[in-house]
Design a protein around this motif. Sequence first.
Motif, short mmCIF file in Angstrom:
data_model
loop_
_atom_site.label_atom_id
_atom_site.label_comp_id
_atom_site.label_asym_id
_atom_site.label_seq_id
_atom_site.Cartn_x
_atom_site.Cartn_y
_atom_site.Cartn_z
N GLY A 270 0.80 -1.17 -0.10
CA GLY A 270 -0.14 0.00 0.19
C GLY A 270 0.81 1.14 0.02
N SER A 271 1.96 1.23 0.03
CA SER A 271 2.95 2.07 -0.25
C SER A 271 3.10 2.77 -1.74
CB SER A 271 4.53 1.59 0.12
OG SER A 271 5.48 2.43 -0.30
N ALA A 272 3.20 3.91 -1.76
CA ALA A 272 3.37 4.45 -3.31
C ALA A 272 4.79 5.09 -3.60
CB ALA A 272 2.54 5.50 -3.62
N SER A 273 5.63 4.68 -2.46
CA SER A 273 7.09 5.24 -2.67
C SER A 273 7.93 4.62 -3.57
CB SER A 273 7.64 5.01 -1.12
OG SER A 273 7.16 5.44 -0.14
N LYS A 274 9.00 5.33 -3.86
CA LYS A 274 9.97 5.08 -5.06
C LYS A 274 10.26 3.72 -4.96
CE LYS A 274 13.74 7.52 -7.33
NZ LYS A 274 14.61 8.39 -7.01
N ILE A 349 -7.86 2.60 0.22
CA ILE A 349 -6.86 1.41 0.01
C ILE A 349 -6.25 0.65 1.38
CG2 ILE A 349 -4.55 0.85 -0.62
CD1 ILE A 349 -5.01 3.51 -2.64
N GLU A 350 -6.09 1.55 2.52
CA GLU A 350 -5.87 0.94 3.68
C GLU A 350 -6.74 -0.16 4.24
OE1 GLU A 350 -4.41 3.75 6.72
OE2 GLU A 350 -3.36 4.83 5.13
N GLN A 351 -8.11 0.44 3.99
CA GLN A 351 -9.13 -0.60 4.49
C GLN A 351 -9.26 -1.81 3.71
OE1 GLN A 351 -10.72 0.06 7.61
NE2 GLN A 351 -11.35 -2.37 7.04
N GLY A 373 4.00 2.02 5.61
CA GLY A 373 3.85 2.21 7.16
C GLY A 373 2.72 2.43 7.66
N GLU A 374 1.70 3.20 7.03
CA GLU A 374 0.45 3.39 7.45
C GLU A 374 -0.05 2.04 6.99
OE1 GLU A 374 -1.09 5.78 9.12
OE2 GLU A 374 0.59 7.11 9.27
N THR A 375 0.18 1.46 5.85
CA THR A 375 -0.68 0.16 5.32
C THR A 375 -0.24 -0.90 6.62
OG1 THR A 375 -0.19 0.93 3.24
CG2 THR A 375 -0.59 -1.50 3.61
N SER A 376 1.11 -1.04 7.14
CA SER A 376 1.57 -2.25 7.91
C SER A 376 0.44 -1.74 9.20
CB SER A 376 2.81 -1.96 8.46
OG SER A 376 3.51 -2.19 7.24
#
Length: 441
Positions: A270-274, A349-351, A373-376
Amino acid sequence: MSTQQNAATKPLLGCIADDFTGATDLANMLVREGMRTVQTIGVPDSAPQAVDAIVVALKSRTVPAAEAVAASLAALNWLQQQGCRQFFFKYCSTFDSTPQGNIGPVTDALLQALGSDFTIACPVFPETGRTLYRGHLFIQDQLLSESGMQNHPLTPMTDPNLVRVLQQQTPSKVGLIGYPAVSQGVDKIRAGIDTLRQQGVRMAIVDALENQDLYAIGAACADLPLVTGGSGVALGLPGNFVRAGLLNPQQGAKASELPAVDGLSVVLAGSASKATNAQVDAWKEKRPAFRIDPLALAGGEPVVAQALAFAQQHLDKDKQPVLIYATTTPEQVKQVQAKLGVERAGLLIEQALADIAAALLARGVRRFVIAGGETSGAVVKALGVHALRIGAQIDPGVPATASIGATPLALALKSGNFGSIDFFEKALLQLGENRLGETRL
Ligand code: ADP
Protein backbone atom coordinates in the motif's frame (compact mmCIF):
# COMPACT_ATOMS: atom_id res chain seq x y z
CA MET A 1 14.73 -19.89 26.93
CA SER A 2 15.65 -18.73 30.39
CA THR A 3 16.06 -15.22 31.65
CA GLN A 4 19.68 -16.09 32.46
CA GLN A 5 20.53 -14.49 29.14
CA ASN A 6 19.80 -11.17 30.77
CA ALA A 7 21.48 -10.80 34.14
CA ALA A 8 18.57 -8.58 35.12
CA THR A 9 15.18 -10.29 34.85
CA LYS A 10 13.42 -7.13 33.76
CA PRO A 11 13.68 -5.34 30.43
CA LEU A 12 16.56 -2.87 30.26
CA LEU A 13 15.65 -0.45 27.52
CA GLY A 14 12.18 1.03 27.04
CA CYS A 15 11.52 2.68 23.68
CA ILE A 16 8.75 4.87 22.34
CA ALA A 17 8.51 5.13 18.55
CA ASP A 18 6.40 7.74 16.78
CA ASP A 19 5.30 5.40 14.00
CA PHE A 20 4.87 1.75 13.25
CA THR A 21 7.58 0.75 10.79
CA GLY A 22 9.97 3.14 12.57
CA ALA A 23 9.46 1.02 15.67
CA THR A 24 10.30 -2.12 13.72
CA ASP A 25 13.42 -0.47 12.32
CA LEU A 26 14.59 0.40 15.85
CA ALA A 27 13.80 -3.08 17.15
CA ASN A 28 15.86 -4.50 14.28
CA MET A 29 18.89 -2.51 15.45
CA LEU A 30 18.55 -3.67 19.04
CA VAL A 31 18.28 -7.33 18.00
CA ARG A 32 21.36 -6.94 15.81
CA GLU A 33 23.22 -5.79 18.88
CA GLY A 34 22.09 -8.79 20.92
CA MET A 35 18.99 -7.58 22.76
CA ARG A 36 15.89 -9.80 22.69
CA THR A 37 13.28 -7.30 21.59
CA VAL A 38 9.50 -7.14 21.44
CA GLN A 39 7.53 -4.45 19.64
CA THR A 40 4.05 -3.70 20.95
CA ILE A 41 1.33 -1.93 19.02
CA GLY A 42 0.42 0.87 21.41
CA VAL A 43 0.49 0.21 25.15
CA PRO A 44 -0.48 -3.46 25.54
CA ASP A 45 -2.61 -5.14 28.23
CA SER A 46 0.01 -7.67 29.23
CA ALA A 47 3.77 -7.63 29.79
CA PRO A 48 6.05 -9.42 27.32
CA GLN A 49 8.22 -12.20 28.74
CA ALA A 50 11.97 -12.74 28.45
CA VAL A 51 12.93 -9.51 26.73
CA ASP A 52 15.80 -7.08 27.04
CA ALA A 53 14.13 -4.23 25.16
CA ILE A 54 10.55 -3.22 24.46
CA VAL A 55 9.55 -0.85 21.66
CA VAL A 56 6.08 0.67 21.99
CA ALA A 57 4.89 1.68 18.51
CA LEU A 58 2.70 4.78 18.55
CA LYS A 59 1.11 6.72 15.70
CA SER A 60 2.16 10.11 17.04
CA ARG A 61 4.28 11.70 14.34
CA THR A 62 1.70 14.01 12.82
CA VAL A 63 -1.11 14.15 15.39
CA PRO A 64 -1.53 17.41 17.38
CA ALA A 65 1.40 17.89 19.80
CA ALA A 66 -0.76 17.54 22.93
CA GLU A 67 -1.98 14.13 21.74
CA ALA A 68 1.55 13.00 20.93
CA VAL A 69 2.72 14.08 24.38
CA ALA A 70 -0.13 12.27 26.15
CA ALA A 71 0.41 9.04 24.20
CA SER A 72 4.18 9.17 24.76
CA LEU A 73 3.80 9.76 28.50
CA ALA A 74 1.37 6.85 28.78
CA ALA A 75 3.91 4.63 27.01
CA LEU A 76 6.71 5.87 29.28
CA ASN A 77 4.63 5.17 32.36
CA TRP A 78 3.96 1.59 31.20
CA LEU A 79 7.62 1.01 30.31
CA GLN A 80 8.64 2.27 33.76
CA GLN A 81 6.20 -0.21 35.30
CA GLN A 82 7.92 -3.01 33.37
CA GLY A 83 11.19 -2.05 35.07
CA CYS A 84 13.09 -0.48 32.16
CA ARG A 85 16.22 1.42 33.22
CA GLN A 86 16.78 3.71 30.25
CA PHE A 87 14.39 5.17 27.69
CA PHE A 88 14.64 5.95 24.00
CA PHE A 89 12.39 8.18 21.90
CA LYS A 90 12.58 7.12 18.25
CA TYR A 91 11.63 9.32 15.30
CA CYS A 92 12.43 9.25 11.61
CA SER A 93 15.99 9.52 10.32
CA THR A 94 14.72 12.40 8.15
CA PHE A 95 13.55 14.18 11.34
CA ASP A 96 9.94 14.24 10.03
CA SER A 97 8.07 16.87 12.02
CA THR A 98 6.20 20.15 11.66
CA PRO A 99 7.31 23.49 13.19
CA GLN A 100 4.83 22.74 16.00
CA GLY A 101 6.43 19.39 16.74
CA ASN A 102 6.21 16.67 17.72
CA ILE A 103 9.87 15.90 18.40
CA GLY A 104 10.44 18.95 20.66
CA PRO A 105 7.26 18.75 22.77
CA VAL A 106 7.52 14.97 23.28
CA THR A 107 11.20 15.23 24.26
CA ASP A 108 10.41 18.02 26.75
CA ALA A 109 7.60 16.00 28.31
CA LEU A 110 9.68 12.82 28.60
CA LEU A 111 12.63 14.72 30.13
CA GLN A 112 10.34 16.27 32.69
CA ALA A 113 8.62 12.98 33.55
CA LEU A 114 12.03 11.35 34.04
CA GLY A 115 13.34 14.24 36.16
CA SER A 116 16.19 14.72 33.70
CA ASP A 117 17.71 17.95 32.38
CA PHE A 118 19.46 16.79 29.22
CA THR A 119 19.25 14.54 26.21
CA ILE A 120 20.65 14.21 22.73
CA ALA A 121 18.86 14.24 19.37
CA CYS A 122 20.58 12.26 16.60
CA PRO A 123 18.67 10.98 13.55
CA VAL A 124 21.79 9.64 11.79
CA PHE A 125 21.44 6.28 9.98
CA PRO A 126 24.51 5.79 7.74
CA GLU A 127 23.27 2.50 6.22
CA THR A 128 20.40 4.41 4.61
CA GLY A 129 22.50 7.46 3.75
CA ARG A 130 21.41 9.77 6.59
CA THR A 131 24.40 11.66 7.98
CA LEU A 132 24.68 14.86 10.01
CA TYR A 133 27.52 17.38 9.78
CA ARG A 134 27.74 20.70 11.65
CA GLY A 135 24.07 20.29 12.50
CA HIS A 136 23.01 19.80 8.87
CA LEU A 137 21.21 16.62 7.84
CA PHE A 138 22.16 14.98 4.55
CA ILE A 139 20.19 12.30 2.69
CA GLN A 140 22.85 10.56 0.62
CA ASP A 141 24.56 13.47 -1.21
CA GLN A 142 21.80 16.01 -0.73
CA LEU A 143 20.78 18.31 2.06
CA LEU A 144 17.51 17.26 3.72
CA SER A 145 15.76 20.29 2.20
CA GLU A 146 16.77 19.27 -1.34
CA SER A 147 16.23 15.53 -0.96
CA GLY A 148 12.54 15.38 -1.85
CA MET A 149 11.57 15.69 1.82
CA GLN A 150 10.80 19.39 1.18
CA ASN A 151 7.72 18.10 -0.72
CA HIS A 152 6.47 15.65 1.90
CA PRO A 153 2.67 16.01 2.12
CA LEU A 154 2.50 16.03 5.94
CA THR A 155 5.95 16.98 7.24
CA PRO A 156 7.76 19.05 4.62
CA MET A 157 11.38 19.51 5.72
CA THR A 158 12.59 22.80 4.24
CA ASP A 159 15.48 23.55 6.63
CA PRO A 160 18.43 21.14 6.85
CA ASN A 161 19.81 22.81 10.02
CA LEU A 162 18.39 20.61 12.77
CA VAL A 163 19.46 22.91 15.60
CA ARG A 164 17.16 25.53 14.08
CA VAL A 165 14.42 23.01 13.31
CA LEU A 166 14.35 21.59 16.83
CA GLN A 167 14.66 25.02 18.45
CA GLN A 168 11.42 26.03 16.70
CA GLN A 169 9.62 23.18 18.44
CA THR A 170 10.71 23.74 22.03
CA PRO A 171 11.24 26.47 24.64
CA SER A 172 14.26 24.44 25.87
CA LYS A 173 17.70 25.57 24.75
CA VAL A 174 19.02 23.47 21.84
CA GLY A 175 22.76 23.04 21.20
CA LEU A 176 25.14 21.10 18.95
CA ILE A 177 27.87 18.55 19.55
CA GLY A 178 29.72 18.88 16.27
CA TYR A 179 31.80 16.41 14.30
CA PRO A 180 35.16 17.71 15.51
CA ALA A 181 34.22 16.44 18.99
CA VAL A 182 32.31 13.34 17.87
CA SER A 183 35.15 12.11 15.67
CA GLN A 184 37.46 12.08 18.70
CA GLY A 185 35.31 9.52 20.50
CA VAL A 186 33.51 8.90 23.76
CA ASP A 187 35.45 11.18 26.10
CA LYS A 188 35.16 14.22 23.87
CA ILE A 189 31.43 13.59 23.38
CA ARG A 190 30.99 13.32 27.16
CA ALA A 191 32.93 16.56 27.57
CA GLY A 192 30.62 18.16 24.97
CA ILE A 193 27.59 17.01 26.93
CA ASP A 194 29.01 18.44 30.16
CA THR A 195 29.79 21.81 28.57
CA LEU A 196 26.37 22.17 26.98
CA ARG A 197 24.67 21.15 30.22
CA GLN A 198 26.55 23.88 32.07
CA GLN A 199 25.31 26.33 29.46
CA GLY A 200 21.71 25.38 30.19
CA VAL A 201 21.24 23.40 26.98
CA ARG A 202 18.60 20.65 27.39
CA MET A 203 18.74 19.06 23.93
CA ALA A 204 21.86 18.59 21.79
CA ILE A 205 21.81 17.73 18.12
CA VAL A 206 24.79 15.39 17.64
CA ASP A 207 26.73 15.08 14.37
CA ALA A 208 27.67 11.61 13.07
CA LEU A 209 28.84 10.18 9.77
CA GLU A 210 29.50 6.51 10.40
CA ASN A 211 28.40 3.66 12.62
CA GLN A 212 31.57 3.98 14.70
CA ASP A 213 30.43 7.52 15.61
CA LEU A 214 27.09 6.10 16.70
CA TYR A 215 28.75 3.49 18.93
CA ALA A 216 30.78 6.28 20.57
CA ILE A 217 27.70 8.47 21.02
CA GLY A 218 25.82 5.54 22.55
CA ALA A 219 28.63 4.89 25.01
CA ALA A 220 28.71 8.56 25.98
CA CYS A 221 24.96 8.42 26.73
CA ALA A 222 25.15 5.47 29.13
CA ASP A 223 23.99 7.55 32.08
CA LEU A 224 21.31 9.61 30.36
CA PRO A 225 17.81 8.52 31.41
CA LEU A 226 16.52 9.52 27.97
CA VAL A 227 18.14 9.27 24.54
CA THR A 228 16.36 10.41 21.36
CA GLY A 229 17.07 9.79 17.71
CA GLY A 230 16.66 7.58 14.69
CA SER A 231 17.29 3.87 14.88
CA GLY A 232 21.02 4.33 14.15
CA VAL A 233 21.99 5.89 17.45
CA ALA A 234 20.41 2.94 19.28
CA LEU A 235 23.33 0.84 17.93
CA GLY A 236 25.50 2.12 20.74
CA LEU A 237 23.10 1.53 23.64
CA PRO A 238 23.14 -2.28 24.08
CA GLY A 239 26.93 -2.17 24.65
CA ASN A 240 26.37 -0.07 27.77
CA PHE A 241 24.27 -2.84 29.30
CA VAL A 242 26.90 -5.43 28.40
CA ARG A 243 29.64 -3.32 30.05
CA ALA A 244 27.42 -2.91 33.13
CA GLY A 245 27.08 -6.72 33.37
CA LEU A 246 23.33 -6.56 32.70
CA LEU A 247 23.28 -8.11 29.23
CA ASN A 248 25.01 -11.32 28.22
CA PRO A 249 27.33 -10.60 25.26
CA GLN A 250 27.13 -14.28 24.21
CA GLN A 251 23.45 -13.86 23.48
CA GLY A 252 24.20 -12.40 20.01
CA ALA A 253 22.48 -14.35 17.26
CA LYS A 254 20.09 -16.02 19.70
CA ALA A 255 18.34 -12.70 20.24
CA SER A 256 16.92 -12.97 16.72
CA GLU A 257 15.46 -16.49 17.03
CA LEU A 258 11.81 -16.70 16.03
CA PRO A 259 9.29 -19.53 16.18
CA ALA A 260 8.78 -21.43 12.90
CA VAL A 261 5.51 -20.48 11.24
CA ASP A 262 3.82 -22.83 8.78
CA GLY A 263 1.19 -21.74 6.32
CA LEU A 264 0.56 -19.85 3.10
CA SER A 265 2.12 -16.51 2.14
CA VAL A 266 1.03 -13.23 0.58
CA VAL A 267 2.57 -9.83 -0.25
CA LEU A 268 0.47 -6.67 0.27
CA ALA A 269 1.73 -3.27 -0.89
CA GLY A 270 0.00 0.00 0.00
CA SER A 271 3.06 2.20 -0.27
CA ALA A 272 3.48 4.49 -3.26
CA SER A 273 7.13 5.25 -2.47
CA LYS A 274 9.87 5.02 -5.07
CA ALA A 275 11.47 1.85 -3.67
CA THR A 276 8.12 0.06 -3.42
CA ASN A 277 7.27 0.96 -7.02
CA ALA A 278 10.51 -0.68 -8.16
CA GLN A 279 9.88 -3.74 -5.95
CA VAL A 280 6.35 -4.16 -7.33
CA ASP A 281 7.63 -3.91 -10.92
CA ALA A 282 10.32 -6.49 -10.23
CA TRP A 283 7.80 -8.93 -8.72
CA LYS A 284 5.33 -8.49 -11.61
CA GLU A 285 7.94 -9.60 -14.14
CA LYS A 286 7.95 -13.10 -12.69
CA ARG A 287 5.02 -13.61 -10.34
CA PRO A 288 1.26 -13.12 -10.09
CA ALA A 289 0.02 -9.70 -8.99
CA PHE A 290 -3.37 -8.00 -8.58
CA ARG A 291 -3.78 -4.22 -8.70
CA ILE A 292 -6.21 -2.46 -6.40
CA ASP A 293 -7.80 0.45 -8.27
CA PRO A 294 -8.80 3.14 -5.76
CA LEU A 295 -11.37 4.63 -8.13
CA ALA A 296 -13.05 1.23 -8.54
CA LEU A 297 -13.05 0.90 -4.75
CA ALA A 298 -14.63 4.33 -4.38
CA GLY A 299 -17.21 3.38 -7.01
CA GLY A 300 -18.33 0.43 -4.89
CA GLU A 301 -16.96 -2.29 -7.17
CA PRO A 302 -16.23 -5.63 -5.41
CA VAL A 303 -12.46 -5.11 -5.52
CA VAL A 304 -11.76 -6.96 -2.27
CA ALA A 305 -13.69 -10.04 -3.45
CA GLN A 306 -11.88 -9.93 -6.79
CA ALA A 307 -8.49 -9.74 -5.09
CA LEU A 308 -9.39 -12.65 -2.84
CA ALA A 309 -10.57 -14.76 -5.77
CA PHE A 310 -7.26 -14.04 -7.55
CA ALA A 311 -5.22 -14.99 -4.48
CA GLN A 312 -7.28 -18.12 -3.88
CA GLN A 313 -6.86 -19.29 -7.46
CA HIS A 314 -3.06 -19.19 -7.14
CA LEU A 315 -2.96 -20.62 -3.64
CA ASP A 316 -5.23 -23.50 -4.73
CA LYS A 317 -3.19 -24.20 -7.84
CA ASP A 318 0.33 -24.46 -6.46
CA LYS A 319 0.40 -22.49 -3.19
CA GLN A 320 1.98 -19.61 -5.13
CA PRO A 321 2.15 -16.40 -3.15
CA VAL A 322 0.59 -13.42 -4.93
CA LEU A 323 1.15 -9.69 -4.61
CA ILE A 324 -1.87 -7.46 -4.05
CA TYR A 325 -0.89 -3.81 -4.52
CA ALA A 326 -2.18 -0.25 -4.76
CA THR A 327 1.31 1.03 -5.51
CA THR A 328 1.53 3.39 -8.44
CA THR A 329 3.44 6.40 -9.77
CA PRO A 330 3.34 9.77 -7.93
CA GLU A 331 1.46 11.29 -10.89
CA GLN A 332 -1.31 8.70 -10.69
CA VAL A 333 -1.50 9.02 -6.91
CA LYS A 334 -1.99 12.78 -7.35
CA GLN A 335 -4.77 12.21 -9.88
CA VAL A 336 -6.56 9.82 -7.54
CA GLN A 337 -6.09 12.19 -4.61
CA ALA A 338 -7.51 15.07 -6.66
CA LYS A 339 -10.65 13.02 -7.29
CA LEU A 340 -11.10 11.37 -3.89
CA GLY A 341 -9.19 13.61 -1.48
CA VAL A 342 -5.84 12.61 0.06
CA GLU A 343 -7.25 11.15 3.24
CA ARG A 344 -10.16 9.28 1.69
CA ALA A 345 -7.97 7.71 -0.99
CA GLY A 346 -5.47 6.56 1.63
CA LEU A 347 -8.08 5.17 3.98
CA LEU A 348 -10.01 3.34 1.25
CA ILE A 349 -6.87 1.49 0.17
CA GLU A 350 -5.67 0.80 3.71
CA GLN A 351 -9.11 -0.60 4.60
CA ALA A 352 -9.23 -2.76 1.48
CA LEU A 353 -5.79 -4.25 2.14
CA ALA A 354 -6.71 -4.78 5.80
CA ASP A 355 -9.93 -6.62 4.78
CA ILE A 356 -8.00 -8.74 2.29
CA ALA A 357 -5.40 -9.62 4.95
CA ALA A 358 -8.08 -10.66 7.48
CA ALA A 359 -9.86 -12.82 4.89
CA LEU A 360 -6.59 -14.48 3.82
CA LEU A 361 -5.77 -15.19 7.45
CA ALA A 362 -9.07 -17.07 7.71
CA ARG A 363 -8.03 -19.05 4.60
CA GLY A 364 -4.74 -20.24 6.07
CA VAL A 365 -2.28 -17.50 5.14
CA ARG A 366 0.25 -17.16 7.96
CA ARG A 367 3.10 -15.23 6.36
CA PHE A 368 2.57 -11.62 5.34
CA VAL A 369 5.01 -9.25 3.65
CA ILE A 370 3.59 -5.73 3.86
CA ALA A 371 4.92 -2.55 2.22
CA GLY A 372 4.05 0.85 3.69
CA GLY A 373 4.08 2.32 7.18
CA GLU A 374 0.41 3.31 7.41
CA THR A 375 -0.52 0.19 5.47
CA SER A 376 1.38 -2.03 7.93
CA GLY A 377 -0.43 -0.39 10.84
CA ALA A 378 -3.84 -1.01 9.27
CA VAL A 379 -3.07 -4.61 8.25
CA VAL A 380 -1.53 -5.63 11.56
CA LYS A 381 -4.59 -4.27 13.36
CA ALA A 382 -6.91 -6.25 11.09
CA LEU A 383 -4.86 -9.39 11.80
CA GLY A 384 -5.45 -8.89 15.53
CA VAL A 385 -1.73 -8.58 16.28
CA HIS A 386 -0.79 -6.72 19.48
CA ALA A 387 2.90 -7.52 19.81
CA LEU A 388 5.76 -8.78 17.65
CA ARG A 389 8.99 -10.57 18.49
CA ILE A 390 11.76 -9.22 16.30
CA GLY A 391 14.01 -11.55 14.31
CA ALA A 392 16.94 -11.22 11.94
CA GLN A 393 17.34 -8.38 9.47
CA ILE A 394 16.07 -8.86 5.91
CA ASP A 395 17.35 -5.51 4.62
CA PRO A 396 18.55 -2.43 6.54
CA GLY A 397 15.64 -1.20 8.66
CA VAL A 398 13.45 -4.26 8.06
CA PRO A 399 13.60 -7.41 10.22
CA ALA A 400 11.59 -10.61 10.05
CA THR A 401 9.06 -10.67 12.89
CA ALA A 402 6.63 -13.10 14.49
CA SER A 403 3.43 -12.12 16.22
CA ILE A 404 3.03 -13.08 19.85
CA GLY A 405 -0.21 -14.93 20.49
CA ALA A 406 -2.10 -18.18 20.07
CA THR A 407 -1.53 -18.42 16.29
CA PRO A 408 1.89 -16.91 15.53
CA LEU A 409 2.12 -15.15 12.18
CA ALA A 410 5.36 -14.42 10.32
CA LEU A 411 5.45 -10.78 9.25
CA ALA A 412 7.82 -8.49 7.35
CA LEU A 413 6.73 -4.86 7.65
CA LYS A 414 8.54 -2.48 5.35
CA SER A 415 8.59 1.29 5.44
CA GLY A 416 7.93 2.49 1.87
CA ASN A 417 11.43 3.48 0.85
CA PHE A 418 13.32 0.60 2.45
CA GLY A 419 14.50 -2.62 0.90
CA SER A 420 16.33 -3.78 -2.23
CA ILE A 421 14.54 -4.33 -5.53
CA ASP A 422 14.00 -8.05 -4.80
CA PHE A 423 12.82 -7.37 -1.25
CA PHE A 424 9.51 -9.27 -1.55
CA GLU A 425 11.21 -12.49 -2.64
CA LYS A 426 13.93 -12.12 -0.02
CA ALA A 427 11.39 -11.48 2.71
CA LEU A 428 9.28 -14.52 1.76
CA LEU A 429 12.36 -16.70 1.81
CA GLN A 430 13.42 -15.46 5.20
CA LEU A 431 9.95 -15.78 6.70
CA GLY A 432 9.64 -19.30 5.35
CA GLU A 433 13.26 -20.39 5.56
CA ASN A 434 12.67 -22.38 2.38
CA ARG A 435 12.82 -21.86 -1.33
CA LEU A 436 10.06 -20.12 -3.23
CA GLY A 437 7.75 -22.56 -4.97
CA GLU A 438 8.10 -25.25 -2.32
CA THR A 439 4.89 -26.29 -0.68
CA ARG A 440 5.48 -24.55 2.64
CA LEU A 441 5.08 -21.21 0.92
P1 ADP B 1 4.99 4.70 2.95
O1 ADP B 1 5.67 3.89 4.01
O2 ADP B 1 5.57 4.51 1.58
O3 ADP B 1 4.78 6.16 3.32
P2 ADP B 1 2.26 4.27 3.73
O4 ADP B 1 1.47 2.99 3.73
O5 ADP B 1 2.66 4.83 5.05
O6 ADP B 1 3.52 4.05 2.79
O7 ADP B 1 1.45 5.42 3.01
C1 ADP B 1 1.02 5.32 1.69
C2 ADP B 1 -0.37 5.93 1.60
O8 ADP B 1 -0.68 6.11 0.23
C3 ADP B 1 -1.43 5.00 2.20
O9 ADP B 1 -2.40 5.75 2.90
C4 ADP B 1 -2.04 4.37 0.96
O10 ADP B 1 -3.37 3.94 1.17
C5 ADP B 1 -1.94 5.49 -0.05
N1 ADP B 1 -1.92 5.01 -1.43
C6 ADP B 1 -1.32 3.90 -1.89
N2 ADP B 1 -1.53 3.73 -3.19
C7 ADP B 1 -2.30 4.77 -3.59
C8 ADP B 1 -2.90 5.14 -4.83
N3 ADP B 1 -2.75 4.36 -5.93
N4 ADP B 1 -3.64 6.27 -4.87
C9 ADP B 1 -3.81 7.00 -3.76
N5 ADP B 1 -3.30 6.71 -2.55
C10 ADP B 1 -2.55 5.59 -2.46
